[in-house]
Design a protein around this motif. Structure first.
Motif, PDB file in Angstrom:
ATOM      1  N   THR A 254      34.733  46.490  41.241  1.00 62.39           N
ATOM      2  CA  THR A 254      34.413  45.611  40.114  1.00 62.39           C
ATOM      3  C   THR A 254      34.348  46.413  38.807  1.00 62.39           C
ATOM      4  O   THR A 254      34.648  45.868  37.739  1.00 62.39           O
ATOM      5  N   ASN A 255      34.000  47.675  38.904  1.00 60.65           N
ATOM      6  CA  ASN A 255      33.996  48.523  37.705  1.00 60.65           C
ATOM      7  C   ASN A 255      35.411  48.647  37.139  1.00 60.65           C
ATOM      8  O   ASN A 255      35.622  48.598  35.915  1.00 60.65           O
ATOM      9  N   ASP A 256      36.407  48.807  38.027  1.00 61.14           N
ATOM     10  CA  ASP A 256      37.797  48.919  37.589  1.00 61.14           C
ATOM     11  C   ASP A 256      38.293  47.600  37.001  1.00 61.14           C
ATOM     12  O   ASP A 256      39.003  47.592  35.987  1.00 61.14           O
ATOM     13  N   TRP A 257      37.923  46.488  37.664  1.00 62.07           N
ATOM     14  CA  TRP A 257      38.337  45.185  37.132  1.00 62.07           C
ATOM     15  C   TRP A 257      37.735  44.957  35.748  1.00 62.07           C
ATOM     16  O   TRP A 257      38.410  44.448  34.839  1.00 62.07           O
ATOM     17  N   ALA A 258      36.492  45.354  35.574  1.00 63.05           N
ATOM     18  CA  ALA A 258      35.845  45.184  34.267  1.00 63.05           C
ATOM     19  C   ALA A 258      36.566  45.994  33.194  1.00 63.05           C
ATOM     20  O   ALA A 258      36.736  45.529  32.054  1.00 63.05           O
ATOM     21  N   LYS A 259      37.019  47.202  33.527  1.00 59.55           N
ATOM     22  CA  LYS A 259      37.753  48.026  32.564  1.00 59.55           C
ATOM     23  C   LYS A 259      39.072  47.375  32.157  1.00 59.55           C
ATOM     24  O   LYS A 259      39.571  47.605  31.053  1.00 59.55           O
ATOM     25  N   MET A 260      39.633  46.547  33.064  1.00 59.83           N
ATOM     26  CA  MET A 260      40.881  45.845  32.755  1.00 59.83           C
ATOM     27  C   MET A 260      40.630  44.530  32.025  1.00 59.83           C
ATOM     28  O   MET A 260      41.571  43.784  31.750  1.00 59.83           O
ATOM     29  N   GLY A 261      39.365  44.218  31.746  1.00 60.16           N
ATOM     30  CA  GLY A 261      39.050  43.023  30.968  1.00 60.16           C
ATOM     31  C   GLY A 261      38.625  41.821  31.769  1.00 60.16           C
ATOM     32  O   GLY A 261      38.439  40.729  31.207  1.00 60.16           O
ATOM     33  N   VAL A 262      38.452  41.974  33.075  1.00 61.91           N
ATOM     34  CA  VAL A 262      37.985  40.867  33.910  1.00 61.91           C
ATOM     35  C   VAL A 262      36.487  40.663  33.682  1.00 61.91           C
ATOM     36  O   VAL A 262      35.706  41.610  33.757  1.00 61.91           O
ATOM     37  N   GLN A 263      36.108  39.421  33.391  1.00 62.40           N
ATOM     38  CA  GLN A 263      34.716  39.109  33.095  1.00 62.40           C
ATOM     39  C   GLN A 263      34.229  37.955  33.964  1.00 62.40           C
ATOM     40  O   GLN A 263      34.994  37.048  34.310  1.00 62.40           O
ATOM     41  N   ALA A 264      32.954  37.998  34.319  1.00 67.39           N
ATOM     42  CA  ALA A 264      32.360  36.872  35.034  1.00 67.39           C
ATOM     43  C   ALA A 264      32.276  35.670  34.100  1.00 67.39           C
ATOM     44  O   ALA A 264      31.933  35.814  32.925  1.00 67.39           O
ATOM     45  N   ARG A 265      32.598  34.496  34.626  1.00 71.64           N
ATOM     46  CA  ARG A 265      32.469  33.294  33.799  1.00 71.64           C
ATOM     47  C   ARG A 265      31.004  32.978  33.549  1.00 71.64           C
ATOM     48  O   ARG A 265      30.644  32.466  32.477  1.00 71.64           O
ATOM     49  N   GLU A 266      30.156  33.274  34.523  1.00 67.27           N
ATOM     50  CA  GLU A 266      28.700  33.098  34.391  1.00 67.27           C
ATOM     51  C   GLU A 266      28.018  34.360  34.902  1.00 67.27           C
ATOM     52  O   GLU A 266      28.405  34.910  35.936  1.00 67.27           O
ATOM     53  N   GLY A 267      27.013  34.805  34.213  1.00 72.20           N
ATOM     54  CA  GLY A 267      26.306  36.005  34.644  1.00 72.20           C
ATOM     55  C   GLY A 267      27.150  37.247  34.436  1.00 72.20           C
ATOM     56  O   GLY A 267      27.971  37.328  33.507  1.00 72.20           O
TER      57      GLY A 267
END
Length: 389
Positions: A254-267
């Protein structure tokens, strides 16, 4: 001499897949199954009583061949299964059986949302458990040559359930594929992982919600459910995401996905968990992160659209908002999907059966061809892809 139950389970697991012939004369098949059961240690009298009134059920074969509902898209399928009534009943049952759900999480690590979702979809919280004679269904499917390696061992497990007084061959009913009870479990799973949740000394999946829910939780734990972790989470994706990295075959932190701009829709995103970006209808439709627990759900049901809908509904029952449907490209028709599968198979891809259902194998093949052709590789089949092939 009859085997102890755990020795019997071991014998079932070690048995040859096709000890009895499939597809031939039904009476010959029954004789072979009876002989095999006695060889495994079951008393002849119990075996004779179990098979005394068994019959082939043509409705079972028809149901097995007619699963067109799984051709629906995720959006259509989820909207057909998830109603306000089911959401309300889910909340009411969560309160009613609160102590059972707390025990499921404490002992097996399984969250109430996913148990409620399967309870809802399988039997409408126990209200609709199926009217197929269980023994007839199992024997019919064991005799049929489509999946005898799955159903013949289930017949032997059902014999042991009968010996223990847990089913009645003449009266026990359930789903067309032989599943029994409120969360629809096969006999071998009941035998190995049934739980007496209400403390009455019996495992009664048809009449006891605590028994059914805790048995389901124990089954999920057995298949690898990870305590305290999510299974599915809706996300918002950046427009420039590398779509070839989406799909269940690619797992990143999830750290890698976040670096690529993936964000939780809630929370927020949980830190450091392995996850895959799941796009049930491509990059223009709903988007989720699927965690390891999501993949465990395929041990309950093999259908991609069913599992994804159940996983999503589980999050709704625990407070998540309705997903953003987006504006996905139009789905292919059944005939177009079959044509696409034929073209993919001709190019050497394993798509399984040419059945018009967009399952995991077809999705993987679609994505590979999208990469080859320079199309957005989101694993969603479009007319553009069909024409290009």
């Amino acid at each position: 001499m009859r085997l102890p139950v755990f020795a019997l389970i071991a014998a079932l697991a070690a048995a040859p897949a096709l000890a009895a012939p499939c597809g031939g004369g039904f009476n010959d098949f029954i004789r072979a199954m009876k002989a095999e059961a006695v060889a495994k240690g079951q008393p002849q009298a119990d075996v004779d009583a179990f098979f005394a009134n068994v019959k082939q059920d043509s409705r079972v074969i028809k149901a097995d061949r007619s699963q067109g509902v799984f051709r629906k898209t995720f959006i259509d399928f989820s909207r057909s299964l998830i109603s306000q009534n089911r959401i309300s009943n889910g909340a009411a049952n969560s309160r009613k059986f609160d102590s059972t759900f707390k025990r499921a999480e404490r002992e097996f690590g399984v969250s109430r949302g996913i148990l409620l979702a399967f309870w809802a979809f399988e039997t409408d919280f126990g209200a609709v458990q199926g009217d197929f004679n269980t023994v007839n269904a199992l024997v019919t499917l064991g005799h049929d040559c489509r999946r005898p390696e799955l159903f013949q061992p289930q017949v032997h497990a059902a014999i042991e359930l009968f010996r223990q007084g847990m089913i009645d061959p003449a009266r026990t009913t359930g789903a067309w594929a032989g599943e029994i009870g409120m969360v629809q479990m096969l006999p071998a799973d009941i035998l190995a992982r049934g739980v007496d949740g209400d403390g009455d000394g019996k495992v009664s999946l048809k009449t006891s919600a605590p028994d059914a829910l805790l048995s389901g939780a124990r089954m999920l734990q057995h298949h690898g459910w990870r305590a305290g972790e999510p299974w599915l989470q809706e996300v918002v994706l950046p427009a420039n995401l590398d779509w070839s990295k989406t799909g269940l075959d690619t797992t990143l932190s999830t750290n890698d996905w976040a670096k690529m701009g993936v964000q939780a829709r809630e929370g927020g995103l949980p830190r450091g968990l392995p996850a895959s970006v799941l796009l049930p209808q491509g990059r223009k439709g709903p988007a989720f992160l699927a965690y390891p627990n999501y993949k465990v759900l395929f041990e309950w049901n093999k259908s991609f659209v069913y599992v994804t809908t159940a996983a999503y509904f589980g999050t709704r029952l625990e407070g998540a908002s309705a997903y953003d449907a987006g504006n996905p490209d139009e789905a292919l028709s059944e005939s177009q999907m079959k044509s696409l599968q034929q073209k993919l198979a001709a190019r050497g891809h394993d798509v399984g059966a040419i059945d018009g259902i967009l399952g995991a194998l077809s999705r993987a093949a679609v994505q590979k061809e999208q990469v080859r052709l320079g199309l957005p590789a989101d694993a969603w089949p479009t007319r553009e892809l069909l024409n290009a092939l």
